[in-house]
Design a protein around this motif. Sequence first.
Motif, PDB file in Angstrom:
ATOM      1  N   GLY A 114     -54.146 -59.944  22.536  1.00 37.61           N
ATOM      2  CA  GLY A 114     -53.530 -60.296  21.262  1.00 37.61           C
ATOM      3  C   GLY A 114     -54.041 -59.448  20.110  1.00 37.61           C
ATOM      4  N   ASP A 119     -57.487 -68.006  26.987  1.00 38.60           N
ATOM      5  CA  ASP A 119     -58.694 -68.083  26.173  1.00 38.60           C
ATOM      6  C   ASP A 119     -59.650 -66.945  26.457  1.00 38.60           C
ATOM      7  OD1 ASP A 119     -58.558 -70.095  24.388  1.00 38.60           O
ATOM      8  OD2 ASP A 119     -59.086 -71.642  25.853  1.00 38.60           O
ATOM      9  N   VAL A 152     -53.237 -63.109  18.601  1.00 36.92           N
ATOM     10  CA  VAL A 152     -54.251 -63.778  19.395  1.00 36.92           C
ATOM     11  C   VAL A 152     -53.943 -65.272  19.463  1.00 36.92           C
ATOM     12  CG1 VAL A 152     -56.655 -64.530  19.284  1.00 36.92           C
ATOM     13  CG2 VAL A 152     -56.103 -62.140  18.975  1.00 36.92           C
ATOM     14  N   LYS A 153     -54.034 -65.833  20.628  1.00 41.65           N
ATOM     15  CA  LYS A 153     -53.873 -67.270  20.857  1.00 41.65           C
ATOM     16  C   LYS A 153     -52.456 -67.818  20.687  1.00 41.65           C
ATOM     17  CE  LYS A 153     -58.013 -67.566  21.999  1.00 41.65           C
ATOM     18  NZ  LYS A 153     -57.804 -66.428  22.893  1.00 41.65           N
ATOM     19  N   ALA A 154     -51.475 -66.938  20.672  1.00 44.62           N
ATOM     20  CA  ALA A 154     -50.097 -67.426  20.570  1.00 44.62           C
ATOM     21  C   ALA A 154     -49.692 -68.094  21.883  1.00 44.62           C
ATOM     22  CB  ALA A 154     -49.156 -66.278  20.243  1.00 44.62           C
ATOM     23  N   GLY A 155     -50.404 -67.739  22.957  1.00 47.98           N
ATOM     24  CA  GLY A 155     -50.109 -68.345  24.254  1.00 47.98           C
ATOM     25  C   GLY A 155     -49.459 -67.386  25.244  1.00 47.98           C
ATOM     26  N   LYS A 156     -49.659 -66.096  25.057  1.00 42.52           N
ATOM     27  CA  LYS A 156     -49.048 -65.098  25.943  1.00 42.52           C
ATOM     28  C   LYS A 156     -49.472 -65.302  27.396  1.00 42.52           C
ATOM     29  CE  LYS A 156     -51.085 -61.928  23.508  1.00 42.52           C
ATOM     30  NZ  LYS A 156     -51.594 -62.813  22.480  1.00 42.52           N
ATOM     31  N   THR A 157     -50.795 -65.430  27.587  1.00 46.28           N
ATOM     32  CA  THR A 157     -51.302 -65.543  28.948  1.00 46.28           C
ATOM     33  C   THR A 157     -50.822 -66.824  29.623  1.00 46.28           C
ATOM     34  OG1 THR A 157     -53.219 -64.276  28.248  1.00 46.28           O
ATOM     35  CG2 THR A 157     -53.414 -65.471  30.324  1.00 46.28           C
ATOM     36  N   THR A 158     -50.851 -67.916  28.876  1.00 45.65           N
ATOM     37  CA  THR A 158     -50.386 -69.193  29.436  1.00 45.65           C
ATOM     38  C   THR A 158     -48.917 -69.085  29.835  1.00 45.65           C
ATOM     39  OG1 THR A 158     -51.896 -70.196  27.843  1.00 45.65           O
ATOM     40  CG2 THR A 158     -50.431 -71.679  29.014  1.00 45.65           C
ATOM     41  N   ASN A 200     -43.598 -70.173  20.646  1.00 45.10           N
ATOM     42  CA  ASN A 200     -44.338 -71.032  21.575  1.00 45.10           C
ATOM     43  C   ASN A 200     -45.024 -72.182  20.832  1.00 45.10           C
ATOM     44  OD1 ASN A 200     -45.404 -71.687  24.135  1.00 45.10           O
ATOM     45  ND2 ASN A 200     -47.323 -70.614  23.680  1.00 45.10           N
ATOM     46  N   ARG A 201     -45.580 -73.071  21.574  1.00 47.46           N
ATOM     47  CA  ARG A 201     -46.388 -74.179  21.057  1.00 47.46           C
ATOM     48  C   ARG A 201     -45.596 -75.164  20.204  1.00 47.46           C
ATOM     49  NH1 ARG A 201     -52.280 -71.738  20.947  1.00 47.46           N
ATOM     50  NH2 ARG A 201     -52.742 -73.942  20.645  1.00 47.46           N
ATOM     51  N   ASP A 236     -44.785 -77.905  21.029  1.00 53.00           N
ATOM     52  CA  ASP A 236     -45.332 -79.245  21.294  1.00 53.00           C
ATOM     53  C   ASP A 236     -46.283 -79.690  20.183  1.00 53.00           C
ATOM     54  OD1 ASP A 236     -48.354 -78.659  22.591  1.00 53.00           O
ATOM     55  OD2 ASP A 236     -46.907 -77.034  22.786  1.00 53.00           O
ATOM     56  N   ALA A 279     -45.462 -73.359  26.398  1.00 55.65           N
ATOM     57  CA  ALA A 279     -46.085 -72.989  27.669  1.00 55.65           C
ATOM     58  C   ALA A 279     -46.918 -74.157  28.191  1.00 55.65           C
ATOM     59  CB  ALA A 279     -46.955 -71.751  27.481  1.00 55.65           C
ATOM     60  N   TYR A 280     -47.355 -74.983  27.258  1.00 48.86           N
ATOM     61  CA  TYR A 280     -48.153 -76.151  27.630  1.00 48.86           C
ATOM     62  C   TYR A 280     -47.314 -77.131  28.450  1.00 48.86           C
ATOM     63  CZ  TYR A 280     -50.777 -80.504  26.900  1.00 48.86           C
ATOM     64  OH  TYR A 280     -51.439 -81.684  27.080  1.00 48.86           O
TER      65      TYR A 280
END
Length: 689
Positions: free
Chosen positions: A242, A98, A77-83, A298-299, A301, A337-338
């Motif tokens: 997620g 989210d 959850v929240k790893a950024g799959k959708t983004t 991911n992430r 950044d 992804a950001y």
Amino acid sequence: MNAEARIAESAEGVPPKTGLVRTAFSGLEAFAERMKTLESVVDDLGAAEGDTTQLATRKLKRQIREFEPTVTMIGQVKAGKTTLVNAMVGWPDLLPADINPWTSVVTSLHLDPASRTAAKKARFRFFDEEEWGRLLNRGGRIGELASRAGAHKELEKVRRQLEAMREKSRKRLGRKFELLMGQEHEYGFFDEELVQRYVCLGDDLGEGNDQQGRFADITKSADLFLNQGEMPHKLCVRDTPGVNDTFMIREQITVNAIRESRLCVVVLSAHQTLSTVDMALIRLISNIRSREVIIFVNRIDELGAPVKECEEIRQSIVSTLKALNGPEDAQIIFGSAYWASQALGRGFGNLNSASGRALVEWAEHHISADSAPGSVEETIWRLSGIPALCDAISSRIAAGEGAEFEERVVRSARNIANGLAAERDVVARRIAGGEIRQVARADVGREIDAIAERSAQRLEAKLRALTNDLDHRLAGSRQSFVSRATASLIKHLEMYGDHEVWSYDPSGLRLLLRSGYRVFTTKAQKSCEEVFADAAKEIRELYIGAFGLTEGAVDIAAPAVPKPPPPVILGSTIALDVKGNWWTNWWRRRRGYQAFADEFSKLIEAETEPFLASLRADHADPFAASVRNLLTEFVEGRRAHLLELADRTEAEIGQMTAGGASDERWDRIESTISFLSEYQVDGERSAAQ
Ligand SMILES: Nc1nc2c(ncn2[C@@H]2O[C@H](COP(=O)(O)OP(=O)(O)OP(=O)(O)O)[C@@H](O)[C@H]2O)c(=O)[nH]1
Ligand SMILES: [Mg+2]
């Protein structure tokens, strides 16, 4: 303005795509080119006369046009799959990031370069009563597990949450709730708002907004069809909900999603890689081949010192994969992804200072003086890792699922071509007044029927033996694990009594079951290849025998045997994986050695029963069904052609010349035949190297 009107209005809007995504999937270009070549080859074959050929080429062409490889994103959850998915299609706000963790929607984005109209399509499927009930009544598999392990408190919590969700949906949807179960909604377009209505469940939507998220909690899957002109080939990118600690109910959704897709991207979050959930995910993917997994960290950044930390992360991933018998040489890509969303037009003004610093450090390390210059957007896009990810996806598809499909197409095309060659032989000799046996339709029919029956029986016998063997082998593996573990349990009890909690690593169990299944897959593929080859040989002999063709005039290619699905299910969580409270509870509730031993073996039996059942029902059985179908289709195709050929031997000469193809056409067909006989599938080439 009502929702429908709003949607209709915004459907005209163009998604904020930019040139950046154009080159991302250029790795698929070569494959797409080869597919186009094959399509035109099939067209050439279709220029020949004859209903069978027409039918077969039309069907093959449809298959080529419809071929859509799939890549599935999985992760915590929240790893950024959708983004990430949004960035990959160049539409940063398409799917709502989210999503409330309770949403179980698997969203498939179908990217199609060839769809003629700009109109897109959306289809949403709702859970049916049975699926919904299974989820609610027992809390899914994890609920069963919790109840066996004595985690009644956790189980209660899961149940309460599910019940609350059901109540909320009832309130939201009123009497429609029951009516909608098992249904589908289809739209001739979609936009962000429509998607939100079905997949975005928010608790804070407020009373006024009853459209957004309206159907979200009963939506099971969403299919969105996008016209993506810059893609070299069709592609399906699948976003999954997620997985996380508390709601591992969705582990099953993830297992199914991985099984149904030949390639998956595991998305990890850089600031907390290899959490327990990540380990559980790696356990799942340890059952698939390295070249079918890509790991995206991911992430980045959010890292203080991305260059140094990413190297550490890489090392820890590699050693974890090794320790868990995972796909050791899976490709690992780092990115954000950001950053990608910023490059796609969110604007750099929002780039916060920490993320900006990380970007600068990353850029210094990854951009050298001889790197191709580009705009700020292009540079950040490249640094975001998304182009590298898309490139990895493209090459995996070209060498894997794509190459296998190509092989299937080539074999079918060869058979059509060879049939035409045989036909040419018969026709030419008749026209030249040569010796030709008249072949009665009924005779050929009888012979091919006999071949069909013989090969079907042979296949059935092999499959039956193989699945029985699989059942025995799996039961045996489980038994030997239980004996070994029980021996260790007794020894522990003798040494320490039952005050010390004993635990036992279940990876041996998985290894045993996995190798049992592997024996099945290896043997099954080989046996099916043999049966298919025998059928092809008999059919070839029938062609030669019945029509008096010269040896070598006709060659029949057996259909390619598909790969049985990987045993992803074996990575699912079982009680032995869940250390901590659950296991201690289980342990505390036993008294006496015999009780421990008996109940332990009962526990293992109950925990692994779904594995055994699924390896049979979701793996072995569908494989058997697909090879059965392939054989039938193959023989049917040849039967139709043989009958047509028989008709030609009986037809009037005059009719034949009129119906036959012109010399010019024959020349084209002939060159197509020789092209096909030399055609090499790219995957074959790489396998040979
Ligand atoms: N800083 C940063 N935030 C990100 C990145 N990718 C995603 N996010 C944010 O993380 C949050 C979760 O992102 P999602 O894309 O919804 O994550 P997900 O994996 O789809 O989550 P679930 O669907 O709930 O499993 C959102 O607020 C995103 O904006 C990234 O690379 N960097
Ligand atoms: Mg998501």
